[in-house]
Design an enzyme around this catalytic site. Structure first.
Site, PDB file in Angstrom:
ATOM      1  N   LYS A 150     -15.874 -10.670  38.891  1.00 50.52           N
ATOM      2  CA  LYS A 150     -15.412  -9.820  37.788  1.00 50.52           C
ATOM      3  C   LYS A 150     -14.256 -10.509  37.095  1.00 50.52           C
ATOM      4  CE  LYS A 150     -16.518  -5.572  36.415  1.00 50.52           C
ATOM      5  NZ  LYS A 150     -17.804  -4.932  36.676  1.00 50.52           N
ATOM      6  N   GLY A 202     -17.106  10.473  29.374  1.00 48.55           N
ATOM      7  CA  GLY A 202     -17.156   9.177  28.683  1.00 48.55           C
ATOM      8  C   GLY A 202     -18.284   9.166  27.669  1.00 48.55           C
ATOM      9  N   GLY A 222     -19.242   5.883  26.163  1.00 52.23           N
ATOM     10  CA  GLY A 222     -19.486   4.467  25.891  1.00 52.23           C
ATOM     11  C   GLY A 222     -20.959   4.152  26.085  1.00 52.23           C
ATOM     12  N   ASN A 223     -21.223   2.876  26.273  1.00 54.23           N
ATOM     13  CA  ASN A 223     -22.609   2.411  26.390  1.00 54.23           C
ATOM     14  C   ASN A 223     -23.374   3.102  27.523  1.00 54.23           C
ATOM     15  OD1 ASN A 223     -24.303   0.141  28.030  1.00 54.23           O
ATOM     16  ND2 ASN A 223     -24.703   0.046  25.836  1.00 54.23           N
TER      17      ASN A 223
END
Ligand code: GLU
Length: 428
Positions: free
Chosen positions: A107, A219, A221-222
Site C-alpha cells: 500500500k 460514503g 465514493g466509487n
C-alpha cells in the site's frame, strides 16, 4: 487517517494475533507476518502552479510477497499516516490470499488533499511519487493501484513516469488504468459489485430475498456508488447514503424512505464523492448529520468510507433489525466494536473479503496486459463473480463448520495460505 485516536495498524496486528492463536502459529511466523517486510518513506518536491515549491510526504509499504508481487493502492489524504499505510498493506496480503490470487500485499500513500491541488500539480505529485520508488515497485515487485482520492488518470501519469525512467513499456506496473490505455473493463465497478456479490450470497444462505431488504450506506465514493447500483438491480432498496462535505469539513446523510435514486445523486456529486446538499434538498432528500447512517432501521449496513467509523461509541447505535454488515471500506471497524458485532451475532462480511473485488479485477487487468488481449466487460464481471462467490462460500463454510466468527474464518484461510507460502520458501 485515524478518527479519534484509533490506530489502524494496532487493529490489524490485534486481529492477526487473535487468529495466530487459533492457528497456533510459531513465534517466527508471527514476528514475520505482523509487520511489513519493507517500507519506504520519502519526500516529494513539487513545483506548484504559482512557481513555489512544496514538499509532500509519501510512503510505500510491502507487507508480504511470498505468494507473488505486492499489490495495493495509493491513497491521497491529508490525514494519511505511516501506520495506516502499514495496516492497509497487511490487509492487502490477506485480501489477495483469501480470494486466492497470486499476489502479495502492499500500500502507498501521500499526505495531501487533492481537493486543493490543480490537475497539473496532481500530475507532478504522481510523477514525483514514482521517481522516489521507481527501483522498488514494478510488475514483478510491487504493483500500485487507485484507492481513496486517486483515480485512473493518476495511474496513467504514474505509468508514464515509470516507463520513462525504465525506458520500456511496462503496462503491468500499475492497475486501474483508463480503459483503452491498458485498463480493464469492469475495474471501476469491481469493488462495489464485489461487495454486493458477497451480500447476495449471504442473503441466499439466510433464505432472504434481496427484494425484501433495505440498506444504509456510509460514503458515496466509487465503492459505494457501484454497490448501490448492483444492490438496486437485485431489487434491494437503499434508504440512506452519507457523504463528506469538503466546504463544511463534515459528513451529511441523505435520506429518502422511498429509496435513493443513484443517477440523480450522481448528477449532483463531485469527483471525490461529495454530494451537493442544497441540490439534494431540492430533490426531496432529508439532509441529516453524517453519523446517522449507522442507526437506521435496515437489514444491511455497508460502511464504505474510511477506517474506524464503526467504533465503541457508534456500534451501540446499530438497530436490532440489522442482519448483515458488509465492510466496503478497509478497516471500518475497531476492535471494541468488532467484539460487540460478534456477540450480537450479526452476520459480518469482513473488509478484506467483501471489498476484494477491486484487487481481483486488478489481477485480471494484469493478466490481460500480459496477453495484450482484452476481454469484454461481461467476461470480466463473470470471472469476478465466480472468484468472489467461491471465496465467500469457502469462508462461510469454514465459519459454520468450526463455529467461527466470519472475520476469524476469513483470516484463518488467508493467514494459513500466506504462512504456508513463507514456510515453503524457507523463510520461517
Ligand atoms: N485499493 C483497492 C483495495 O484496497 C484495490 C487495490 C488493487 O487493485 O491493487 O483493495
Amino acid at each position: 487517517m485515524c478518527a479519534k485516536n484509533y490506530n489502524a495498524f494496532e487493529t490489524a496486528q490485534a486481529q492477526f494475533d487473535r487468529v495466530a492463536e487459533i492457528l497456533d502459529l510459531d513465534q517466527a511466523t508471527r514476528d514475520l507476518l505482523r509487520n511489513p517486510l519493507r517500507e519506504y518513506h520519502f519526500s516529494i518536491p513539487v513545483t506548484m502552479d504559482d512557481g513555489s515549491k512544496k514538499i509532500f510526504k509519501g510512503f510505500r509499504c510491502l507487507h508480504n510477497d511470498s505468494r507473488g508481487p505486492g499489490k495495493g493502492g495509493i491513497r491521497f489524504h491529508p490525514q494519511e499516516t505511516i501506520d495506516t499505510v502499514r495496516a492497509l498493506s497487511m490487509w492487502m496480503t490477506w485480501k489477495c490470499a483469501v480470494v486466492d490470487i497470486p499476489l502479495g500485499g502492499g500500500k502507498g500513500g501521500v499526505i495531501c488533499d487533492p481537493h486543493n491541488l490543480s490537475p497539473r500539480e496532481q500530475e507532478r505529485l504522481c510523477r514525483g511519487w514514482v521517481r522516489q520508488v521507481a527501483q522498488n515497485v514494478g510488475p514483478l515487485q510491487d504493483v500500485p493501484a487507485p484507492d481513496v482520492m486517486t483515480n485512473a488518470q493518476h495511474m496513467l501519469w504514474m505509468l508514464d513516469e515509470y516507463e520513462a525512467i525504465h525506458r520500456a513499456k511496462y503496462p503491468g506496473f500499475i492497475t486501474g488504468k483508463p480503459v483503452g490505455m491498458g485498463g480493464s473493463l469492469g475495474r471501476t465497478e469491481a469493488t462495489g459489485y464485489g461487495v454486493i456479490f458477497t451480500v447476495r450470497e449471504a442473503l441466499k444462505e439466510m433464505g432472504i430475498r434481496p427484494e425484501d431488504t433495505v440498506a444504509s450506506v456510509q460514503g458515496f465514493g466509487n465503492v459505494s456508488q457501484y454497490a448501490i447500483q448492483l444492490y438496486t438491480q437485485l431489487g434491494g432498496k437503499v434508504i440512506l447514503v452519507s457523504s463528506w462535505d469538503q466546504n463544511d469539513q463534515q459528513a451529511y446523510a441523505f435520506k429518502k424512505n422511498s429509496g435513493v435514486d443513484l443517477k440523480e445523486l450522481q448528477e449532483i456529486t463531485d469527483s471525490f464523492g461529495g454530494i451537493n446538499k442544497d441540490k439534494a434538498k431540492e430533490l426531496g432528500y432529508e439532509v441529516l448529520p453524517g453519523d446517522v447512517w449507522i442507526e437506521q432501521e435496515v437489514d444491511i449496513l455497508i460502511p464504505a468510507a474510511l477506517e474506524n467509523e464503526v467504533n465503541a461509541e457508534t456500534v451501540k447505535r446499530i438497530h436490532p433489525r440489522v442482519k448483515i454488515i458488509a465492510e466496503g471500506a478497509n478497516g471500518p471497524t475497531t476492535l471494541e466494536a468488532d467484539k460487540v458485532i460478534r456477540e450480537r451475532g450479526i452476520f459480518l462480511i469482513p473488509d478484506f473479503l467483501a471489498n476484494a473485488g477491486g484487487v481481483t479485477c486488478s489481477y485480471f487487468e494484469q493478466v490481460q496486459c500480459n496477453m495484450n488481449y482484452f476481454w469484454e466487460k461481461d467476461e470480466v464481471l463473470g470471472k469476478l463473480d465466480t472468484k468472489m462467490t467461491s471465496a465467500f462460500i469457502a469462508v462461510s463454510d469454514l465459519a459454520r463448520k468450526k463455529k467461527l466468527y466470519m472475520r476469524d474464518a476469513a483470516y484463518v484461510i488467508a493467514i494459513d495460505r500466506v504462512a504456508q507460502a513463507c514456510k515453503g520458501r524457507g523463510w520461517i
